[in-house]
Design an enzyme around this catalytic site. Structure first.
Site, PDB file in Angstrom:
ATOM      1  CE1 TYR A  90      -3.566  -2.562   0.104  1.00  0.00           C
ATOM      2  CE2 TYR A  90      -2.526  -3.363   2.114  1.00  0.00           C
ATOM      3  CZ  TYR A  90      -3.437  -3.529   1.090  1.00  0.00           C
ATOM      4  OH  TYR A  90      -4.211  -4.645   1.033  1.00  0.00           O
ATOM      5  N   PRO A 103     -11.318  -0.805  -2.316  1.00  0.00           N
ATOM      6  CG  PRO A 103     -11.096  -2.787  -1.171  1.00  0.00           C
ATOM      7  CD  PRO A 103     -10.634  -1.372  -1.150  1.00  0.00           C
ATOM      8  CG  HIS A 326      -7.253  -2.694   0.780  1.00  0.00           C
ATOM      9  ND1 HIS A 326      -7.342  -3.457   1.932  1.00  0.00           N
ATOM     10  CD2 HIS A 326      -7.678  -3.501  -0.220  1.00  0.00           C
ATOM     11  CE1 HIS A 326      -7.782  -4.654   1.617  1.00  0.00           C
ATOM     12  NE2 HIS A 326      -7.993  -4.713   0.335  1.00  0.00           N
ATOM     13  CE  LYS A 404     -24.414 -18.775   3.973  1.00  0.00           C
ATOM     14  NZ  LYS A 404     -23.514 -17.910   4.778  1.00  0.00           N
ATOM     15  CG  LEU A 412     -19.174 -30.514  -2.537  1.00  0.00           C
ATOM     16  CD1 LEU A 412     -19.676 -30.209  -3.935  1.00  0.00           C
ATOM     17  CD2 LEU A 412     -17.773 -31.118  -2.603  1.00  0.00           C
ATOM     18  CB  SER A 413     -15.845 -25.952   1.134  1.00  0.00           C
ATOM     19  OG  SER A 413     -15.533 -24.576   1.125  1.00  0.00           O
ATOM     20  N   PRO A 414     -18.798 -24.254   0.416  1.00  0.00           N
ATOM     21  CG  PRO A 414     -20.700 -23.352   1.457  1.00  0.00           C
ATOM     22  CD  PRO A 414     -19.498 -24.204   1.727  1.00  0.00           C
ATOM     23  CG  ASP A 415     -14.194 -19.721  -0.409  1.00  0.00           C
ATOM     24  OD1 ASP A 415     -14.509 -18.588  -0.807  1.00  0.00           O
ATOM     25  OD2 ASP A 415     -13.039 -20.171  -0.480  1.00  0.00           O
ATOM     26  CB  THR A 450      -4.388 -11.088   3.390  1.00  0.00           C
ATOM     27  OG1 THR A 450      -3.459 -10.295   2.636  1.00  0.00           O
ATOM     28  CG2 THR A 450      -5.545 -10.239   3.864  1.00  0.00           C
TER      29      THR A 450
END
Length: 613
Positions: A90, A103, A326, A404, A412-415, A450
């Protein structure tokens, strides 16, 4: 205020902070082995053989020594990555923050219309934000968890009364915390490009009532009927140009006071013109795009201060949302604020306000005296903003065939399921896989930010190739889908537990730079370049309400894709650049719809007991 600052626990919000683990440095060989797996589907056999040699050379030469230095840094700091990441991602990034960095979030379209109703809604909106800020100040927010483990809450403390400040070669980020002497009691309100400092606290340090806030905002609009010079556009410039202009403006003591007033305000509120420019309700795509860049100098782009950490926009046509800088926060804390606002606004009916008791100072105009250099820069900013608006393609849509809940019923994992749909979509469009970025939260660790979930894998590539191959039985396709989802889930778990690839490799490179060591060949290898060129950049930002976050692509020939999975539907925002002839957000979105439906139909055709390789 440094990110290493300590917050004295007074309430539940920081009660777990000191017990959170420190971010680990993964084993070097583990990271390099994992790295090779992630680049394999992206390069040719010949290139992969060369990359293996480069990796082995790194492991036998400078790698182990750089690892030791990095491990020493981890022993000495609360978080070995956070300050580096804040600077590299950044503050040292010199591109304009508009579309490239900041964002935005589009809230559901509200049913108010016109200036009077806009101000009534805005007053309630401001009250909702102040109500949330009170929970942060008093530390009454509950500690958030992920997989049953507590998360770092520091990002909440760096959102309000904060601002990015331009500087030569590197910006700074200033925070005026509520614990400081004489904390900010005002917000910045922008209307018709005018800038106002508006008091929002009354006696005994309590927020003003909604009626009082309405009166403040009403006075702002009465004082700004015509458009002012577009000073806010200066914050949309590339950071080096803005830094030069900023330094020039700061030679004036009155400008210094004005800048400090804006930077120290709790947040910015933009009272905007209608997005559509007429009576027709704006589309979700136009609202999201407008919040990301302001719609251009003729609309609302100058009615912004893009450096503010959080800025809320209230349009006269029912469009409302936010944009955030951000540097210090990711999407989830912003989503929590957003959910609180929408709940507060819905639950706080008219007539529930407290009686007005305090005398409140009137809004005060914040005047910035423009120099010759600043006026020339504004003209440049107007041209560049027009190009930015023309270049961004935004497609917001709700996929309503399932959500989801259905994916979970399929075990299953939604993501991971959505990520595989994105992989299939790109493959169908371009007949090849691509490096894909998904945000992984490191908030299980103190001051965590992150890492990257590398969604493109050998398993995902195998599934995508098989999906449209009529010679492959449906049961095998389902098995390949389940395997790809499982692999993605495994990588996700590793990444959020500090065992990802990208931030570790970044740490080793920055260690080399800081110690004067030659940058290893690994970082110049074609596979590293390809695997870091994220043509699909994604993030799941879940929220309780029907909202969607959006951001621009991170490479010129790429897509940005943010999604908010709901129980029975999936909200998406897809972006692309018109300047690239090979990308199209509308086309990507249409193919994505088809990918999701095809995957659902495949699962319905094949019972889970039959899906075996």
């Amino acid at each position: 205020m440094s990110e290493d600052m300590k917050i004295a626990p007074r309430g539940p919000m920081f009660s777990m902070q000191d017990s959170l683990p420190l971010l680990p440095v993964p084993p070097l060989k583990q990271t390099l082995d994992k790295y090779l797996h992630t680049v394999r589907p992206l390069v040719s056999d010949q290139q992969f053989a060369k990359t293996k040699e480069v990796v082995q050379q790194f492991l036998q030469s400078s790698g182990p020594q750089l690892q030791k230095v990095l491990e020493k840094r981890a022993e000495e700091k609360t978080n070995w990555l956070s300050e580096w990441w804040k600077n590299v991602a950044y503050l040292e990034n010199r591109v304009s923050t508009v579309v490239n960095v900041n964002p935005a979030v589009a809230f559901p379209l509200q049913d108010y219309r016109g200036k009077e109703e806009q101000l009534r809604f805005a007053a309630k909106f401001v009250a909702a934000v102040l109500d949330f800020k009170l929970k942060v100040d008093e530390q009454t927010l509950a500690v958030e968890t992920l997989g049953g483990k507590p998360l770092c809450m520091m990002q909440y403390y760096q959102i309000f009364s904060a601002c990015r400040v331009p500087g030569p070669k590197k910006d700074t980020h200033v925070i005026f915390p509520s614990t400081s002497h004489g904390p900010p009691r005002h917000i910045t309100v922008m209307h018709n490009n005018h800038i106002f400092s508006v008091e929002v606290y009354g006696s005994k340090g309590r927020p003003l009532t909604i009626d009082q806030l309405y009166n403040q905002l009403k006075e702002v609009t009465n004082l700004s009927q015509s458009r002012a010079p577009p000073v806010g556009l200066l914050t949309s410039l590339d950071r080096d140009t803005w830094a030069e202009v900023y330094a020039d403006l700061m030679n004036d003591p009155k400008n210094r006071a004005a800048m400090r007033d804006i930077q120290g305000s709790i947040f910015t509120l933009s009272l905007d013109q209608p997005v559509a420019g007429g009576n027709a309700p704006p589309s979700p795509s136009s609202v999201a795009a407008e919040f990301l860049h302001g719609g251009g100098p003729h609309l609302n782009s100058a009615n912004r201060w893009f450096d503010k950490t959080v800025q809320f926009m209230i349009g006269a046509d029912g469009a409302c949302g936010l944009i955030y800088e951000h540097t210090t926060a990711e999407g989830p804390p912003i989503a929590a604020i957003m959910d609180h606002i929408l709940h507060f606004v819905k639950e706080h009916a008219e007539g529930q306000d407290q009686p007005i008791t305090a005398i409140v100072p009137s809004p005060r105009r914040v005047h910035i005296s423009l120099t010759t250099k600043a006026m020339a820069a504004i003209q440049r900013a107007e041209l560049e903003m027009k190009r930015t608006v023309e270049n961004l393609q935004m497609t917001v849509f709700t996929f309503d065939q399932f959500g989801k809940d259905f994916i979970k019923r399929c075990h299953l994992s939604p993501d991971a399921f959505i990520q595989m749909a994105l992989q299939l979509t790109y493959y169908r469009l371009y007949k090849r896989p691509c490096a894909t970025y998904e945000t992984a939260s490191l908030r299980r660790f103190q001051l965590g930010r992150t890492d990257t979930i590398r969604s493109c894998s050998e398993d995902s590539s195998t599934f995508c190739q098989a999906m449209d191959d009529t010679s492959v039985p449906d049961a095998s396709k389902v098995a390949l889908l389940r395997q790809a989802v499982k692999a993605h889930r495994k990588y996700t778990d590793e990444a959020i537990n500090g065992q990802g690839v990208d931030r570790h490799l970044l740490g080793l490179k920055l260690t080399a730079m800081e110690t004067g060591t030659e940058i290893p060949d690994l970082y110049r290898d074609a596979a590293f370049t390809e695997s870091s060129h994220f043509r699909v950049s994604t993030s799941q930002v879940g929220a309780k309400h029907d909202t969607v976050m959006c951001f621009g692509p991170v490479v010129p020939d790429g897509y940005g894709c943010c999604y908010n999975p709901q129980n029975s539907r999936l909200n998406f925002a897809v972006t692309a650049f018109n300047a690239c002839p090979h990308t199209d957000s509308d086309r990507f979105s249409n193919v994505l719809r088809g990918s999701l439906m095809d995957m659902k139909e495949l699962l319905l055709k094949v019972p889970s007991s039959e899906s075996k390789l």
